[in-house]
Scaffold this motif. Sequence first.
Motif, PDB file in Angstrom:
ATOM      1  N   ILE A 184      18.250   0.515   2.812  1.00  0.00           N
ATOM      2  CA  ILE A 184      17.315   0.621   1.708  1.00  0.00           C
ATOM      3  C   ILE A 184      16.207  -0.806   1.733  1.00  0.00           C
ATOM      4  O   ILE A 184      14.911  -0.508   1.507  1.00  0.00           O
ATOM      5  N   GLU A 185      16.802  -1.834   2.139  1.00  0.00           N
ATOM      6  CA  GLU A 185      15.952  -2.833   2.328  1.00  0.00           C
ATOM      7  C   GLU A 185      14.760  -2.531   3.491  1.00  0.00           C
ATOM      8  O   GLU A 185      13.608  -3.017   3.180  1.00  0.00           O
ATOM      9  N   THR A 186      15.130  -2.186   4.569  1.00  0.00           N
ATOM     10  CA  THR A 186      14.411  -1.936   5.740  1.00  0.00           C
ATOM     11  C   THR A 186      13.337  -0.553   5.603  1.00  0.00           C
ATOM     12  O   THR A 186      12.522  -0.453   6.230  1.00  0.00           O
ATOM     13  N   ARG A 187      13.846   0.210   4.763  1.00  0.00           N
ATOM     14  CA  ARG A 187      13.070   1.678   4.870  1.00  0.00           C
ATOM     15  C   ARG A 187      12.693   2.051   3.118  1.00  0.00           C
ATOM     16  O   ARG A 187      12.204   3.037   3.100  1.00  0.00           O
ATOM     17  N   SER A 188      12.560   0.731   2.397  1.00  0.00           N
ATOM     18  CA  SER A 188      12.039   1.045   0.966  1.00  0.00           C
ATOM     19  C   SER A 188      10.763   1.395   0.899  1.00  0.00           C
ATOM     20  O   SER A 188      10.414   2.194  -0.197  1.00  0.00           O
ATOM     21  N   ALA A 189       9.885   1.307   1.838  1.00  0.00           N
ATOM     22  CA  ALA A 189       8.518   1.946   1.848  1.00  0.00           C
ATOM     23  C   ALA A 189       8.252   3.329   2.154  1.00  0.00           C
ATOM     24  O   ALA A 189       7.286   3.958   1.895  1.00  0.00           O
ATOM     25  N   GLU A 190       9.415   3.966   2.752  1.00  0.00           N
ATOM     26  CA  GLU A 190       9.388   5.375   3.020  1.00  0.00           C
ATOM     27  C   GLU A 190       9.684   6.060   1.857  1.00  0.00           C
ATOM     28  O   GLU A 190      10.287   5.713   0.930  1.00  0.00           O
ATOM     29  N   ALA A 191       9.669   7.480   2.194  1.00  0.00           N
ATOM     30  CA  ALA A 191      10.055   8.495   1.204  1.00  0.00           C
ATOM     31  C   ALA A 191      11.433   8.833   1.338  1.00  0.00           C
ATOM     32  O   ALA A 191      12.063   9.637   1.921  1.00  0.00           O
ATOM     33  N   LEU A 224      16.473   0.186  -4.839  1.00  0.00           N
ATOM     34  CA  LEU A 224      15.547   0.515  -4.119  1.00  0.00           C
ATOM     35  C   LEU A 224      14.288   0.199  -5.006  1.00  0.00           C
ATOM     36  O   LEU A 224      13.261  -0.263  -4.421  1.00  0.00           O
ATOM     37  N   ILE A 225      14.236   0.515  -6.242  1.00  0.00           N
ATOM     38  CA  ILE A 225      13.140   0.050  -7.111  1.00  0.00           C
ATOM     39  C   ILE A 225      12.893  -1.332  -7.087  1.00  0.00           C
ATOM     40  O   ILE A 225      11.844  -1.896  -6.888  1.00  0.00           O
ATOM     41  N   ARG A 226      13.992  -2.395  -7.060  1.00  0.00           N
ATOM     42  CA  ARG A 226      13.564  -3.751  -6.941  1.00  0.00           C
ATOM     43  C   ARG A 226      13.019  -4.214  -5.506  1.00  0.00           C
ATOM     44  O   ARG A 226      12.265  -4.965  -5.511  1.00  0.00           O
ATOM     45  N   GLN A 227      13.497  -3.178  -4.625  1.00  0.00           N
ATOM     46  CA  GLN A 227      12.813  -3.685  -3.187  1.00  0.00           C
ATOM     47  C   GLN A 227      11.608  -3.351  -3.140  1.00  0.00           C
ATOM     48  O   GLN A 227      10.636  -4.250  -2.584  1.00  0.00           O
ATOM     49  N   ARG A 228      10.972  -2.106  -3.847  1.00  0.00           N
ATOM     50  CA  ARG A 228       9.776  -1.947  -3.888  1.00  0.00           C
ATOM     51  C   ARG A 228       8.833  -2.779  -4.416  1.00  0.00           C
ATOM     52  O   ARG A 228       7.753  -3.137  -4.335  1.00  0.00           O
ATOM     53  N   LEU A 229       9.472  -3.137  -5.612  1.00  0.00           N
ATOM     54  CA  LEU A 229       8.722  -4.110  -6.597  1.00  0.00           C
ATOM     55  C   LEU A 229       8.550  -5.406  -5.908  1.00  0.00           C
ATOM     56  O   LEU A 229       7.463  -6.190  -6.069  1.00  0.00           O
ATOM     57  N   MET A 230       9.482  -5.984  -5.118  1.00  0.00           N
ATOM     58  CA  MET A 230       9.430  -7.045  -4.232  1.00  0.00           C
ATOM     59  C   MET A 230       8.455  -6.980  -3.306  1.00  0.00           C
ATOM     60  O   MET A 230       7.607  -8.001  -3.166  1.00  0.00           O
ATOM     61  N   HIS A 231       8.364  -5.819  -2.683  1.00  0.00           N
ATOM     62  CA  HIS A 231       7.286  -5.518  -1.709  1.00  0.00           C
ATOM     63  C   HIS A 231       5.969  -5.714  -2.334  1.00  0.00           C
ATOM     64  O   HIS A 231       5.021  -6.233  -1.800  1.00  0.00           O
ATOM     65  N   ALA A 232       5.750  -5.130  -3.421  1.00  0.00           N
ATOM     66  CA  ALA A 232       4.505  -5.027  -4.083  1.00  0.00           C
ATOM     67  C   ALA A 232       4.022  -6.313  -4.688  1.00  0.00           C
ATOM     68  O   ALA A 232       2.736  -6.734  -4.489  1.00  0.00           O
ATOM     69  N   LEU A 233       5.257  -7.069  -5.091  1.00  0.00           N
ATOM     70  CA  LEU A 233       4.553  -8.526  -5.366  1.00  0.00           C
ATOM     71  C   LEU A 233       4.307  -9.397  -4.127  1.00  0.00           C
ATOM     72  O   LEU A 233       3.198 -10.094  -4.678  1.00  0.00           O
ATOM     73  N   ALA A 247       0.457   0.092  -4.236  1.00  0.00           N
ATOM     74  CA  ALA A 247       1.427   0.983  -4.662  1.00  0.00           C
ATOM     75  C   ALA A 247       1.900   2.044  -3.564  1.00  0.00           C
ATOM     76  O   ALA A 247       3.311   2.178  -3.444  1.00  0.00           O
ATOM     77  N   TYR A 248       1.105   2.440  -2.866  1.00  0.00           N
ATOM     78  CA  TYR A 248       1.662   3.564  -1.589  1.00  0.00           C
ATOM     79  C   TYR A 248       2.201   2.840  -0.750  1.00  0.00           C
ATOM     80  O   TYR A 248       3.172   3.367   0.046  1.00  0.00           O
ATOM     81  N   ASP A 249       1.683   1.563  -0.241  1.00  0.00           N
ATOM     82  CA  ASP A 249       2.320   0.877   0.828  1.00  0.00           C
ATOM     83  C   ASP A 249       3.896   0.423   0.605  1.00  0.00           C
ATOM     84  O   ASP A 249       4.528   0.170   1.380  1.00  0.00           O
ATOM     85  N   SER A 250       4.040   0.109  -0.753  1.00  0.00           N
ATOM     86  CA  SER A 250       5.507  -0.185  -1.246  1.00  0.00           C
ATOM     87  C   SER A 250       6.363   1.027  -1.602  1.00  0.00           C
ATOM     88  O   SER A 250       7.659   0.784  -1.588  1.00  0.00           O
ATOM     89  N   GLY A 251       6.129   2.290  -1.428  1.00  0.00           N
ATOM     90  CA  GLY A 251       6.993   3.050  -1.628  1.00  0.00           C
ATOM     91  C   GLY A 251       6.774   4.159  -2.531  1.00  0.00           C
ATOM     92  O   GLY A 251       7.367   5.216  -2.730  1.00  0.00           O
TER      93      GLY A 251
END
Length: 283
Positions: A184-191, A224-233, A247-251
């Motif tokens: 999840i950490e390494t692929r959180s930006a993917e579908a 998964l949601i937390r990883q995407r939010l961390m990436h967005a932040l 948004a899109y780059d974060s998954g």
Amino acid sequence: MPLSHPALDDAVAHDRRYRPLQSGTGLRLAHCQCRAARGERPIDEEHQHFSITLVDRGRFTYRTRTGAAVLGPGWLMLGNAGDGYACSHEDSDGTGDDCTVLSMSASMLDEPLAAERFAHACLPPMPRVAALFRGLDDGGEEGFALEEATLAIVAQVRRALGDGEAPAPLPRQDERARAAAHCIETRSAEALTLDDVADAAGLSPFHLLRVFRQAIGVTPHQYLIRQRLMHALRLLRDTRRPVTDVAYDSGWADLSNFNRAFRREFGCSPRTLRGEAKLHPTA
């Protein structure tokens, strides 16, 4: 008097170097850079003060009397004054790790917490806490920003501990659940699908749902949601990319879903957070 911390002035175990960022009455914020090699022998150390540490980069195993777990980016390492601990790097990529360390005296904690101490060694990523840390790192030295952010961070940590988000300690922290978390950490930006994560862990989706929460502290979806939010932040703070691209780059495949998740976590829109000089802490 500001909190003293001898390790902040000198290199310590594993070529670990501390760079002071801020200090206040009974508080110290510092950046820790560790360059331990993969598999390097851990050294026994002791927490001089209560501490909450945000892992910014890298992966290592943290062991203390309250438990042990493998920590990665976004995880929170909890330390009790006087407790011994050791960090090992058998799971690292060989380049060490970087952390932001918030040390505090017992007087900064509520009396019940100071008496009971942190009952667990760590917590999984909490985007709101990462934002509070990041806001200080971005320049929160004016007024009482450090003190207010510390109280907000402690409140968030206490709430998460009360909600049962602390992971199971090793060896109960199932290797397969850790493999799922790493996926999840390494692929959180993917579908990413549950089947994808389950395959990476060598589990059936149903079995993964059963073991992940116990081992990691939150469900796979929450992680998964937390990883995407961390990436967005990070993208909002470090780049000028449009919010839609963030948004899109974060998954996220849907901008409205991103905005709802962001507002629910941070209490404001992505544009508002980006426009603030710092995220104002609230408990």
